[in-house]
Each structure stands twice: as structure tokens, then as C-alpha cells.
Design a protein around this motif. Structure first.
Motif, PDB file in Angstrom:
ATOM      1  N   PRO A  61       1.548   8.931  -1.982  1.00 20.15           N
ATOM      2  CA  PRO A  61       2.398   7.878  -1.416  1.00 20.15           C
ATOM      3  C   PRO A  61       2.921   6.919  -2.487  1.00 20.15           C
ATOM      4  CG  PRO A  61       0.420   8.167  -0.087  1.00 20.15           C
ATOM      5  CD  PRO A  61       0.222   8.981  -1.339  1.00 20.15           C
ATOM      6  N   VAL A  62       4.063   6.320  -2.199  1.00 23.46           N
ATOM      7  CA  VAL A  62       4.640   5.277  -3.043  1.00 23.46           C
ATOM      8  C   VAL A  62       4.813   4.034  -2.182  1.00 23.46           C
ATOM      9  CG1 VAL A  62       6.655   4.539  -4.373  1.00 23.46           C
ATOM     10  CG2 VAL A  62       5.834   6.900  -4.564  1.00 23.46           C
ATOM     11  N   ALA A  63       4.382   2.894  -2.695  1.00 21.46           N
ATOM     12  CA  ALA A  63       4.509   1.623  -1.974  1.00 21.46           C
ATOM     13  C   ALA A  63       5.705   0.842  -2.501  1.00 21.46           C
ATOM     14  CB  ALA A  63       3.233   0.803  -2.127  1.00 21.46           C
TER      15      ALA A  63
ATOM     16  N   PHE B   1       4.069  -1.999   6.637  1.00 24.42           N
ATOM     17  CA  PHE B   1       2.919  -2.878   6.473  1.00 24.42           C
ATOM     18  C   PHE B   1       3.418  -4.309   6.272  1.00 24.42           C
ATOM     19  CE2 PHE B   1       1.823   1.303   4.962  1.00 24.42           C
ATOM     20  CZ  PHE B   1       0.501   1.516   5.335  1.00 24.42           C
ATOM     21  N   ASP B   2       2.620  -5.295   6.698  1.00 28.87           N
ATOM     22  CA  ASP B   2       2.937  -6.671   6.316  1.00 28.87           C
ATOM     23  C   ASP B   2       2.075  -7.053   5.114  1.00 28.87           C
ATOM     24  OD1 ASP B   2       0.400  -7.552   7.199  1.00 28.87           O
ATOM     25  OD2 ASP B   2       1.158  -8.032   9.196  1.00 28.87           O
ATOM     26  N   LEU B   3       2.253  -8.274   4.613  1.00 27.06           N
ATOM     27  CA  LEU B   3       1.587  -8.668   3.372  1.00 27.06           C
ATOM     28  C   LEU B   3       0.067  -8.728   3.503  1.00 27.06           C
ATOM     29  CD1 LEU B   3       4.012 -11.421   2.010  1.00 27.06           C
ATOM     30  CD2 LEU B   3       3.764  -9.055   1.244  1.00 27.06           C
TER      31      LEU B   3
ATOM     32  N   LEU C 102      -2.896  -6.160  -7.752  1.00 29.48           N
ATOM     33  CA  LEU C 102      -2.778  -4.707  -7.867  1.00 29.48           C
ATOM     34  C   LEU C 102      -4.135  -4.013  -7.884  1.00 29.48           C
ATOM     35  CD1 LEU C 102      -0.003  -4.640 -10.624  1.00 29.48           C
ATOM     36  CD2 LEU C 102       0.299  -4.549  -8.138  1.00 29.48           C
ATOM     37  N   ASP C 103      -5.198  -4.740  -7.523  1.00 32.08           N
ATOM     38  CA  ASP C 103      -6.558  -4.209  -7.633  1.00 32.08           C
ATOM     39  C   ASP C 103      -6.771  -2.904  -6.878  1.00 32.08           C
ATOM     40  OD1 ASP C 103      -6.877  -6.548  -8.996  1.00 32.08           O
ATOM     41  OD2 ASP C 103      -8.035  -7.565  -7.445  1.00 32.08           O
ATOM     42  N   ALA C 104      -6.085  -2.724  -5.753  1.00 31.43           N
ATOM     43  CA  ALA C 104      -6.318  -1.546  -4.922  1.00 31.43           C
ATOM     44  C   ALA C 104      -5.604  -0.300  -5.434  1.00 31.43           C
ATOM     45  CB  ALA C 104      -5.891  -1.826  -3.481  1.00 31.43           C
ATOM     46  N   LEU C 105      -4.726  -0.453  -6.430  1.00 31.19           N
ATOM     47  CA  LEU C 105      -4.013   0.705  -6.963  1.00 31.19           C
ATOM     48  C   LEU C 105      -4.940   1.596  -7.787  1.00 31.19           C
ATOM     49  CD1 LEU C 105      -0.594  -0.688  -8.262  1.00 31.19           C
ATOM     50  CD2 LEU C 105      -0.935   0.891  -6.356  1.00 31.19           C
TER      51      LEU C 105
ATOM     52  N   ARG D  70      -4.416  -1.942   1.831  1.00 33.54           N
ATOM     53  CA  ARG D  70      -4.411  -0.617   2.478  1.00 33.54           C
ATOM     54  C   ARG D  70      -3.180   0.181   2.059  1.00 33.54           C
ATOM     55  NH1 ARG D  70      -3.121   1.200   7.855  1.00 33.54           N
ATOM     56  NH2 ARG D  70      -2.617  -0.920   8.518  1.00 33.54           N
ATOM     57  N   ALA D  71      -2.050  -0.509   1.891  1.00 36.87           N
ATOM     58  CA  ALA D  71      -0.820   0.179   1.501  1.00 36.87           C
ATOM     59  C   ALA D  71      -0.886   0.682   0.056  1.00 36.87           C
ATOM     60  CB  ALA D  71       0.373  -0.755   1.673  1.00 36.87           C
ATOM     61  N   PHE D  72      -1.598  -0.038  -0.814  1.00 35.78           N
ATOM     62  CA  PHE D  72      -1.714   0.357  -2.207  1.00 35.78           C
ATOM     63  C   PHE D  72      -2.728   1.481  -2.422  1.00 35.78           C
ATOM     64  CE2 PHE D  72      -0.247  -3.820  -4.464  1.00 35.78           C
ATOM     65  CZ  PHE D  72       1.044  -3.580  -4.006  1.00 35.78           C
ATOM     66  N   ALA D  73      -3.668   1.627  -1.520  1.00 37.89           N
ATOM     67  CA  ALA D  73      -4.749   2.596  -1.703  1.00 37.89           C
ATOM     68  C   ALA D  73      -4.190   4.020  -1.823  1.00 37.89           C
ATOM     69  CB  ALA D  73      -5.732   2.522  -0.541  1.00 37.89           C
ATOM     70  N   GLY D  74      -4.512   4.693  -2.911  1.00 37.72           N
ATOM     71  CA  GLY D  74      -4.092   6.078  -3.103  1.00 37.72           C
ATOM     72  C   GLY D  74      -2.649   6.260  -3.509  1.00 37.72           C
ATOM     73  N   ALA D  75      -1.909   5.164  -3.740  1.00 41.97           N
ATOM     74  CA  ALA D  75      -0.498   5.276  -4.110  1.00 41.97           C
ATOM     75  C   ALA D  75      -0.345   5.684  -5.575  1.00 41.97           C
ATOM     76  CB  ALA D  75       0.217   3.953  -3.868  1.00 41.97           C
TER      77      ALA D  75
END
Length: 280
Positions: free
Chosen positions: A132-134, A181-183, A208-211, A188-193
């Protein structure tokens, strides 16, 4: 070789409001001079939608080869065209209008091409079809990016926007492959991107911690070249992609449409632009 235009010069330009900040006249004029072509590339700044309508009507009959379109006229440009490329239809806007000898207007979009090429140049290890790309933002710029990513084979494009309803408009426009997604859902949106792209005009940027450590980070703006968003990726060692390469790469097919030849690839236009911007 005489690089000054004559009465036989091929004429093109860029349209926006405001337009004084645009780097496009610098890029196209540099290519024209370097290649010794008899051409002109000028900025146009109609005051409003009515002024833009009149400009396009005039260009249908005055020999102008084409126009690049920037904010706030990209959607209007699409609506005024006689024919529209599939790419521009998907993008919902046009940044390139071409005029034929009979006055017909063809709309295309090269923004997505520019973005994909920028990733290939600055983050070659980032496979945009692998995960995925965010995208931060849900405006017109984001829609062109979504279209390009889906064409590239991206399995999911995640739109993150302050107003969820605006992000959901893109979900509706593309039907498949896009989620909203909202802010508050950024982590969750960054996870696995595999990448995150900032297409928002302003506001605070989420951490950007979840990236993943292998992700690439892009900002579509080029003033300043290294934005606060890109700087936030540096402590993680994430690959970064700036907006200047996107601007240059979207300009190349426009130049060919206007002047009939591709810009010479051996000419380092990026280095010239960096010096012009005071970033070298």
C-alpha cells in the motif's frame, strides 16, 4: 546558433493564479535555449474562471501550441477540452492542453507520470506495486497521484485527510483500490506502506513511526526543496523523494507536445534548477 525567438517561434506557456512562483518557465526556456529551438514559453495569470475561459478561447485560434495548467484551473481545463486522454479522465483534471491547427483542444495529465519517474530516480528500491501507498491530502493533486499509482499496480492507496468525507470522495471516484482515513487513523494507514506521499497544502505532519524501515517518503512541493516533512524522515534513514524531480519529469512530455522533440536527456536540468532556487 541564434537562440532568440523569431516570428516563426512555437509558443506555449503555463497558466495559474498565482503564477509568479512557477518554475515551469525556467525549465522550458532552459531546454529551448540548450537545444537551440525557436520557441517561447510564457506565464499567464487569468484573474478568475471567466478569464481562463477567455484565454482558452483565444488560444484556439492564435497559434499557441499548448498550455500547462496549474491551480486553480486544472479541473476547468478538463471540462473545456474537446478530447480527453484516459489518464486525464482518471485524474479528474488536466495539467496539459494541446491545440491543433483547427482549434481543437486535447486534455492530458502528466502529473502522475512525473511522480512515478521521481520515485524511480530518487527511490529506485521502492516498488510502488509491492505494498500500500499512503497519501496525505485529498485534493486535486491527490487524485492524479491515486490514478497513477493504481495504473502502476499499487494494491491499495490509502487517503489520509483531516476531513474524512473528502477522502471518501476519492474512494467513490475510483471504486476499487482506495481506502479513506482521517488524521486520527494515520498510524493504521502507515502500517505496512511502502511509501507515503504528502499532497496536502499545509498543516502539521503526522509522525512517521508506524512506517516500515524500507518505506520511502515524498513531498510534492519543491519550495523549500527539503521540507519539514522530508526532514522528519531523516532520523529514520528513510529514502526521500522531493517535488522538484516530479515537476521536471511531468514537464518533459509537455515539452515534447509543444515543440515536437524530447528535451535532451544529457542536459542536467535539475542541477540548473537547484542553482536557480539557491539549493545547490
Amino acid at each position: 546558433m541564434n537562440h532568440l525567438p523569431t516570428g516563426a517561434a512555437l509558443v506555449a506557456g503555463v497558466v495559474g493564479q498565482p503564477i509568479h512562483h512557477s518554475l515551469s518557465p525556467f525549465l522550458h526556456t532552459a531546454w529551448l535555449r540548450q537545444m537551440g529551438l525557436n520557441g517561447v514559453y510564457a506565464p499567464f495569470a487569468p484573474k478568475d474562471e471567466h478569464g481562463f475561459d477567455r484565454l482558452i478561447l483565444s488560444c484556439r485560434s492564435n497559434g499557441v501550441k499548448g498550455l500547462n495548467i496549474t491551480a486553480p484551473f486544472k479541473a476547468q481545463a478538463l471540462a473545456l477540452a474537446d478530447t480527453v486522454s484516459d489518464t486525464a479522465k482518471k485524474a479528474g483534471s488536466s495539467n496539459l492542453l494541446s491545440f491543433d491547427e483547427d482549434g481543437y483542444v486535447h486534455a492530458d495529465s502528466t502529473d502522475g507520470h512525473g511522480l512515478i519517474r521521481a520515485f524511480e530516480l530518487q527511490a529506485p528500491d521502492c516498488d510502488l506495486s509491492s505494498a500500500p501507498v499512503a497519501i496525505l491530502g485529498a485534493g486535486g493533486a491527490a487524485r492524479a497521484v491515486v490514478a497513477a499509482l493504481l495504473d502502476k499496480g499499487c494494491p491499495e492507496v490509502r487517503i489520509i485527510n483531516r476531513t474524512l468525507a473528502r477522502a471518501e470522495e476519492l474512494v467513490f471516484a475510483f471504486q476499487t483500490g482506495v481506502t479513506a482515513f482521517d488524521l486520527t487513523q494515520t498510524e493504521r494507514a502507515f502500517a505496512g506502506a511502502c511509501a507515503v506521499i504528502n499532497a496536502a497544502s499545509g498543516g502539521p505532519h503526522p509522525p512517521l513511526d508506524a512506517l516500515p524501515d524500507t518505506a520511502a517518503v515524498m513531498d510534492m512541493t519543491y519550495r523549500p526543496l527539503k521540507t519539514a516533512f522530508l526532514q522528519s524522515a531523516e532520523p529514520r534513514g528513510l529514502a526521500t523523494v522531493d517535488g522538484l524531480n516530479m515537476l521536471i519529469e511531468q514537464a518533459r512530455p509537455s515539452f515534447q507536445a509543444f515543440y515536437g522533440v524530447e528535451p535532451w536527456p544529457g542536459f542536467d536540468i535539475r542541477d540548473l534548477a537547484l542553482r536557480f532556487l539557491g539549493e545547490a
